[in-house]
Structures are given as C-alpha cells and as structure tokens.
Design a protein around this motif. Sequence first.
Motif, PDB file in Angstrom:
ATOM      1  N   THR A 156       0.838  -1.208   0.000  1.00 55.44           N
ATOM      2  CA  THR A 156       0.000   0.000   0.000  1.00 55.44           C
ATOM      3  C   THR A 156       0.867   1.250   0.000  1.00 55.44           C
ATOM      4  OG1 THR A 156      -1.765  -1.178   1.150  1.00 55.44           O
ATOM      5  CG2 THR A 156      -1.819   1.229   1.267  1.00 55.44           C
ATOM      6  N   ALA A 157       1.893   1.259   0.844  1.00 56.27           N
ATOM      7  CA  ALA A 157       2.791   2.417   0.919  1.00 56.27           C
ATOM      8  C   ALA A 157       3.523   2.630  -0.405  1.00 56.27           C
ATOM      9  CB  ALA A 157       3.782   2.244   2.064  1.00 56.27           C
ATOM     10  N   LEU A 158       3.947   1.540  -1.034  1.00 54.85           N
ATOM     11  CA  LEU A 158       4.626   1.652  -2.325  1.00 54.85           C
ATOM     12  C   LEU A 158       3.672   2.213  -3.375  1.00 54.85           C
ATOM     13  CD1 LEU A 158       7.185   1.211  -4.007  1.00 54.85           C
ATOM     14  CD2 LEU A 158       6.405  -1.127  -4.431  1.00 54.85           C
ATOM     15  N   GLY A 159       2.438   1.725  -3.375  1.00 51.78           N
ATOM     16  CA  GLY A 159       1.435   2.223  -4.318  1.00 51.78           C
ATOM     17  C   GLY A 159       1.145   3.702  -4.137  1.00 51.78           C
ATOM     18  N   THR A 205      16.409   6.265  -1.204  1.00 52.45           N
ATOM     19  CA  THR A 205      16.752   6.678  -2.567  1.00 52.45           C
ATOM     20  C   THR A 205      15.544   6.605  -3.507  1.00 52.45           C
ATOM     21  OG1 THR A 205      17.481   4.436  -3.161  1.00 52.45           O
ATOM     22  CG2 THR A 205      19.164   5.956  -2.291  1.00 52.45           C
ATOM     23  N   ALA A 206      14.378   6.305  -2.949  1.00 53.29           N
ATOM     24  CA  ALA A 206      13.120   6.215  -3.710  1.00 53.29           C
ATOM     25  C   ALA A 206      13.222   5.239  -4.883  1.00 53.29           C
ATOM     26  CB  ALA A 206      12.664   7.598  -4.174  1.00 53.29           C
ATOM     27  N   ASP A 207      13.891   4.112  -4.662  1.00 55.46           N
ATOM     28  CA  ASP A 207      14.059   3.082  -5.692  1.00 55.46           C
ATOM     29  C   ASP A 207      12.864   2.134  -5.643  1.00 55.46           C
ATOM     30  OD1 ASP A 207      14.792   1.010  -7.393  1.00 55.46           O
ATOM     31  OD2 ASP A 207      16.894   1.039  -6.753  1.00 55.46           O
ATOM     32  N   LYS A 208      11.799   2.527  -6.341  1.00 51.90           N
ATOM     33  CA  LYS A 208      10.549   1.768  -6.278  1.00 51.90           C
ATOM     34  C   LYS A 208      10.686   0.355  -6.844  1.00 51.90           C
ATOM     35  CE  LYS A 208       7.951   5.110  -8.084  1.00 51.90           C
ATOM     36  NZ  LYS A 208       6.756   5.882  -8.459  1.00 51.90           N
ATOM     37  N   THR A 209      11.492   0.183  -7.871  1.00 53.87           N
ATOM     38  CA  THR A 209      11.687  -1.143  -8.461  1.00 53.87           C
ATOM     39  C   THR A 209      12.345  -2.073  -7.455  1.00 53.87           C
ATOM     40  OG1 THR A 209      11.882  -0.150 -10.651  1.00 53.87           O
ATOM     41  CG2 THR A 209      12.720  -2.396 -10.401  1.00 53.87           C
ATOM     42  N   ALA A 210      13.363  -1.574  -6.763  1.00 55.40           N
ATOM     43  CA  ALA A 210      14.060  -2.390  -5.759  1.00 55.40           C
ATOM     44  C   ALA A 210      13.134  -2.696  -4.581  1.00 55.40           C
ATOM     45  CB  ALA A 210      15.318  -1.679  -5.281  1.00 55.40           C
ATOM     46  N   ILE A 211      12.339  -1.720  -4.168  1.00 54.05           N
ATOM     47  CA  ILE A 211      11.408  -1.940  -3.053  1.00 54.05           C
ATOM     48  C   ILE A 211      10.381  -2.997  -3.438  1.00 54.05           C
ATOM     49  CG2 ILE A 211       9.598  -0.904  -1.611  1.00 54.05           C
ATOM     50  CD1 ILE A 211      11.231   1.774  -1.888  1.00 54.05           C
ATOM     51  N   ASP A 212       9.853  -2.898  -4.650  1.00 52.28           N
ATOM     52  CA  ASP A 212       8.883  -3.882  -5.121  1.00 52.28           C
ATOM     53  C   ASP A 212       9.490  -5.288  -5.114  1.00 52.28           C
ATOM     54  OD1 ASP A 212       6.275  -4.541  -6.254  1.00 52.28           O
ATOM     55  OD2 ASP A 212       7.358  -4.918  -8.128  1.00 52.28           O
ATOM     56  N   ALA A 213      10.745  -5.403  -5.533  1.00 48.59           N
ATOM     57  CA  ALA A 213      11.427  -6.703  -5.517  1.00 48.59           C
ATOM     58  C   ALA A 213      11.582  -7.210  -4.079  1.00 48.59           C
ATOM     59  CB  ALA A 213      12.790  -6.585  -6.201  1.00 48.59           C
ATOM     60  N   CYS A 214      11.910  -6.313  -3.157  1.00 50.34           N
ATOM     61  CA  CYS A 214      12.044  -6.699  -1.740  1.00 50.34           C
ATOM     62  C   CYS A 214      10.711  -7.195  -1.182  1.00 50.34           C
ATOM     63  CB  CYS A 214      12.519  -5.514  -0.898  1.00 50.34           C
ATOM     64  SG  CYS A 214      14.259  -5.104  -1.108  1.00 50.34           S
ATOM     65  N   ILE A 215       9.638  -6.512  -1.529  1.00 47.20           N
ATOM     66  CA  ILE A 215       8.315  -6.914  -1.034  1.00 47.20           C
ATOM     67  C   ILE A 215       7.963  -8.304  -1.564  1.00 47.20           C
ATOM     68  CG2 ILE A 215       5.840  -6.383  -1.040  1.00 47.20           C
ATOM     69  CD1 ILE A 215       6.677  -3.367  -1.208  1.00 47.20           C
ATOM     70  N   GLY A 216       8.251  -8.542  -2.827  1.00 49.51           N
ATOM     71  CA  GLY A 216       8.008  -9.860  -3.408  1.00 49.51           C
ATOM     72  C   GLY A 216       8.829 -10.939  -2.723  1.00 49.51           C
ATOM     73  N   GLU A 217      10.085 -10.624  -2.458  1.00 49.98           N
ATOM     74  CA  GLU A 217      10.966 -11.575  -1.767  1.00 49.98           C
ATOM     75  C   GLU A 217      10.458 -11.841  -0.347  1.00 49.98           C
ATOM     76  OE1 GLU A 217      15.606 -11.880  -0.252  1.00 49.98           O
ATOM     77  OE2 GLU A 217      15.064 -10.292  -1.659  1.00 49.98           O
ATOM     78  N   TYR A 218       9.993 -10.797   0.308  1.00 48.80           N
ATOM     79  CA  TYR A 218       9.469 -10.905   1.678  1.00 48.80           C
ATOM     80  C   TYR A 218       8.236 -11.808   1.716  1.00 48.80           C
ATOM     81  CZ  TYR A 218       8.307  -8.935   6.351  1.00 48.80           C
ATOM     82  OH  TYR A 218       8.043  -8.727   7.680  1.00 48.80           O
ATOM     83  N   ALA A 219       7.294 -11.569   0.797  1.00 43.74           N
ATOM     84  CA  ALA A 219       6.078 -12.384   0.733  1.00 43.74           C
ATOM     85  C   ALA A 219       6.429 -13.844   0.452  1.00 43.74           C
ATOM     86  CB  ALA A 219       5.138 -11.840  -0.337  1.00 43.74           C
ATOM     87  N   ASP A 220       7.370 -14.059  -0.464  1.00 44.87           N
ATOM     88  CA  ASP A 220       7.805 -15.413  -0.801  1.00 44.87           C
ATOM     89  C   ASP A 220       8.447 -16.082   0.415  1.00 44.87           C
ATOM     90  OD1 ASP A 220       8.321 -17.513  -2.884  1.00 44.87           O
ATOM     91  OD2 ASP A 220      10.405 -17.063  -2.339  1.00 44.87           O
ATOM     92  N   TYR A 221       9.303 -15.355   1.094  1.00 42.55           N
ATOM     93  CA  TYR A 221       9.967 -15.880   2.296  1.00 42.55           C
ATOM     94  C   TYR A 221       8.934 -16.296   3.343  1.00 42.55           C
ATOM     95  CZ  TYR A 221      12.419 -15.847   6.764  1.00 42.55           C
ATOM     96  OH  TYR A 221      12.888 -16.175   8.012  1.00 42.55           O
TER      97      TYR A 221
END
Length: 101
Positions: free
Chosen positions: A34-37, A76-92
């Motif tokens: 939600t925060a990323l969106g 650094t407002a790197d939305k692509t990297a944050i999105d990847a982290c969120i995906g990794e977190y959910a997968d974990y």
Amino acid sequence: MTKNIHKVIIAKDLADLIPVFIRNRQKEVETLRTALGADDMEQLRQLGHRMKGVGNSYGFAKVSEIGERVEDDARTADKTAIDACIGEYADYLSKVQIVYE
C-alpha cells in the motif's frame, strides 16, 4: 520462484509469540504494498527500519535483512528495488519453516 523452504530455528520459550509475529509480518507485506502504491517513501523507510529491528529480535535474520534493504531503497526512492524486496518478503513468509529447540 523456487520452492526452497527457509528453515528458522527458534527458542522454545518464544513458541507462543511466533504465530502472532508471523501474522503481523504477513500484514506488513500488505502495508508495504500500500505504501509503495502511494509512493510513501517515509512510511516505507519506517517499515523497513522496524522490520530490521524486529526480525533479529525473534530469530528471523532474513526479515531484518530485507527490512534494511527496504529502508535503504526508500531513502533513494528506488521503487523497483522496493517492489522486488516486497516480493521476496512475501515469498519468504510463505515458505518459512519454524523449528523449535
């Protein structure tokens, strides 16, 4: 995504706390999305910081590692990297296996 299980060894005296901890982390994934969106980098930075602290406290080093990356990427407002982290977190979280000792 790979199907590897993430095994975490937790002290038996924390057993009562772990189900709530995991539920809170799963809710956190949605809060991060939600925060990323909303492009809310400050909230993302704060969430990452909290993840960094709480993960190691409960024996989940991976939560702390991902939290640190979210915090840094939000700075650094790197939305692509944050999105990847969120995906990794959910997968974990979907593959974490808890062993009590």
